[in-house]
Design a protein around this motif. Structure first.
Motif, PDB file in Angstrom:
ATOM      1  N   THR B  63       2.744   5.396  -1.845  1.00 13.91           N
ATOM      2  CA  THR B  63       3.547   5.051  -0.496  1.00 13.91           C
ATOM      3  C   THR B  63       3.252   6.087   0.691  1.00 13.91           C
ATOM      4  OG1 THR B  63       4.959   7.288  -1.103  1.00 13.91           O
ATOM      5  CG2 THR B  63       5.833   5.402  -2.232  1.00 13.91           C
ATOM      6  N   PHE B  65       2.887   4.610   5.249  1.00 16.56           N
ATOM      7  CA  PHE B  65       3.627   4.074   6.684  1.00 16.56           C
ATOM      8  C   PHE B  65       2.945   3.150   7.060  1.00 16.56           C
ATOM      9  CE2 PHE B  65       5.374   8.250   5.111  1.00 16.56           C
ATOM     10  CZ  PHE B  65       6.921   8.074   5.613  1.00 16.56           C
ATOM     11  N   PRO B  70       8.363   3.205   6.204  1.00 13.05           N
ATOM     12  CA  PRO B  70       7.783   3.522   4.880  1.00 13.05           C
ATOM     13  C   PRO B  70       7.417   2.077   4.100  1.00 13.05           C
ATOM     14  CG  PRO B  70      10.244   3.729   5.116  1.00 13.05           C
ATOM     15  CD  PRO B  70       9.783   3.332   6.423  1.00 13.05           C
ATOM     16  N   ASN B  86       9.343   0.008   1.684  1.00 13.73           N
ATOM     17  CA  ASN B  86      10.123   0.974   0.620  1.00 13.73           C
ATOM     18  C   ASN B  86      11.422   1.012   0.859  1.00 13.73           C
ATOM     19  OD1 ASN B  86      10.344   2.752  -1.550  1.00 13.73           O
ATOM     20  ND2 ASN B  86       8.962   4.348  -0.611  1.00 13.73           N
TER      21      ASN B  86
END
Ligand code: FES
Ligand SMILES: [Fe+2]
Lengths: 160, 416
Positions: B63, B65, B70, B86
């Protein structure tokens, strides 16, 4: 060491740990390398990396000379905002003796105060120590600082 | 006064043409920050998101950015790379809540909508209701409700993603200079050594300037200069791609004999400073070209670095107009021997938020940001090397910073 009772051992270990944090918090960093044996390992590593078994460390010093160099650099070379540390030490647990070294784990909280006077939690984490008995008293053979606060606020210059 | 194409930016004027005067408002104005997210991070750019080595296996994800959006970067069963926002297509919950991991599919915890590794919706609990009651509408089409996908492309082990449908392919976006610089460092398989995360209280563009600035490097970083890791008097270059959005500075250790008197009047050079354990700087020459320092800044959010034997990518993540996060992912080569591992561990002291030669950059950003907040219409003065966005075969220049600003003005909608 072998002659000490567990209570005496705990007392001496606590004394070493307390003197260590007082040395840093009082900004007597030139004395800080003396808490280590010559052939020491001092490593400051994030919990994120430690949990994955990855080696990247914020600080990695494998001799007392490298510790002294860190202090010379922060006194004369590095640029950073003036600040104080206050270590809060807790949960000191003498795990036992292994290969001639006392294995000790403890928790710390470091509060940082800047020149404007505001105090913030700078770092929370754990010390994983191997302490040996020398002619000068107890010394760190190995001190691994695992910090939970792995998103470092701006920079880390004073040792933890 | 220049014409300003966009009314959203009308309140903030550049005092002159080009990129050598930058109004401080670009660092402090929330309206500028909002437009950057649209026009720049979600516009015609590729953002660095991962090293392939971070997600080598099927089901691996990370994960991260793009700008401040995100995103998840994932590797599917067929080895392909995917990027998606996300955010669950149902009511917006985060799909992945860890920094990284390995899964067979992604399950939203809120109502357990399930997505495959490519971001397609594959399961909706109670879709047909229970005991004939409830359920989704009859025309509900799973294909219409996948995760929001980004384009993703890898080059030499570096993964980039973009929201744009129209931006050129990654190779062309980078151009020859950055591509060669990346391929030089990523010449053989790497191994990830770990991450460092640094949170800086300042606008992200102050760091973009900093990494295009050979002028400061030997003056701010005394450690650098004293030990000859970098000096402006060394052989080196400061060069840009054709559009001036990316830049690279290089230096060659040991090429500045007899030039130290240039530093005698500065705070920077301290001849009395010697290391009691010089093993910190012991290393190996890894590249035949003799270049010992490379700072490659790829617009908008990546720095690829070689400082002696430390190799790293730095990802810049804006976190609001006055904060950004810097994620350093350090790596070595898969075939490094034990001595090389130790060399990289020790030289790791040089970089990251505790780096003897890099900690000051965060500090420089913060001391600028704090001092400009009340003077949005005043501007900086960028002129070293001739006030032009020019390549230089030396290190006494701010040409790449000017190039950055010219490109930034254009993409943001200020007339050039
Ligand atoms: S928000 Fe994800 S399943 Fe409802
Ligand atoms: Fe710098």
């Amino acid at each position: 060491m072998a002659a000490l009772t567990p209570v005496e051992l705990h007392y001496h270990v606590n004394k070493l740990l307390s003197q260590y944090v007082e040395c840093i918090d009082d900004d007597r960093l030139e004395e800080w390398p003396d808490f280590f044996v010559e052939d020491c390992l001092y490593q400051v590593v994030s919990r994120e990396n430690a949990d994955r078994g990855l080696p990247t460390a914020a600080m990695y010093c494998d001799s007392r000379g490298m510790l002294a160099d860190r202090v010379v650099a922060l006194r004369h070379a590095n640029i950073y905002a003036r600040h104080y540390y206050r270590h809060i030490l807790s949960n000191v647990d003498v795990k036992g003796v292994q290969d001639g070294a006392i294995v000790v784990h403890s928790n710390y909280l470091v509060l940082q105060t800047l020149v404007e006077g505001d105090t913030k939690v700078f770092s929370a984490g754990k010390y994983l120590d191997r302490i040996v008995s020398t002619a000068d008293g107890l010394r760190f053979a190995r001190r691994v600082v695992v910090f939970d606060t792995y998103r470092i606020p701006n920079l880390l210059v004073t040792p933890l | 006064m220049n014409a300003i194409r966009d009314p959203a930016l009308g309140h903030l004027a550049w005092p002159a043409a080009g990129g050598s005067r930058v109004p401080f408002g670009v660092f402090t104005d929330p309206a500028v920050y909002e437009l950057e997210q649209q026009r720049l991070f979600r516009g015609e750019s590729w953002s660095f998101v991962a090293l392939e080595a971070e997600i080598p296996n099927s089901g691996d994800y990370k994960t991260t950015f793009v700008g401040d959006s995100p995103v998840v970067i994932s590797r599917a069963e067929d080895g392909s790379l995917h990027a998606y926002v996300n955010r669950c297509a149902h009511r917006g919950a985060a799909i992945c809540r860890e920094l990284r991991g390995n899964v067979q599919n992604h399950l939203c915890v809120y109502h357990q909508w399930a997505y495959d590794l490519k971001g397609n919706l594959i399961g909706v609990p109670f879709r047909r209701g229970l005991n004939g009651q409830g359920g989704m509408p009859a025309d509900f089409d799973m294909k219409q409700h996948g995760l929001q996908k980004l384009r993703v492309q890898a080059l030499a082990g570096l993964v980039f993603a973009t929201f744009s449908e129209s931006v050129e392919p990654l190779e062309d976006y980078l151009g020859p200079m950055p591509r060669q610089a990346i391929e030089r460092i990523m010449s053989r398989p790497i191994k990830v050594l770990g991450d460092q995360r640094q949170f800086v209280a300042g606008n992200w563009k102050l760091y973009a300037e900093n990494t295009r600035d050979p002028y400061h490097a030997s003056l701010l970083h005394l450690f650098h200069c004293t030990f000859g890791l970098y000096r402006s008097s060394q052989k080196g270059v400061s060069v840009m791609d054709a559009k001036h959005r990316h830049s690279m500075l290089t230096a060659m250790r040991g090429t500045d004999d007899g030039k130290l008197e240039d530093y005698q009047d500065t705070r920077t050079y301290n001849a009395d400073f010697v290391l009691s354990d010089p093993s910190l700087l012991a290393g190996r020459q890894e590249f035949d070209d003799g270049v010992t320092l490379v700072i490659l800044a790829v617009f908008p959010n990546l720095v690829v670095q070689q400082i002696s034997n430390t190799l790293a990518v730095r990802q810049i993540i804006p976190r609001g107009v006055d904060k950004f996060e810097l994620v350093w992912t350090q790596f070595g080569y898969a075939d490094d021997d034990a001595d090389m591992d130790l060399i990289r561990n020790k030289q790791g002291n040089l970089i990251g938020p505790a780096g003897l030669v890099s900690m000051e950059d965060g500090e420089a950003v913060e001391i600028v940001h704090r001092s400009i907040i009340r003077d949005q219409d005043k501007s900086s003065y960028i002129a070293m090397g001739g006030e032009q966005a020019k390549d230089a075969q030396h290190l006494v220049t701010e040409g790449s910073i000017i190039g950055f600003w010219e490109y930034y003005r254009e993409i943001m909608g200020w007339a050039a």
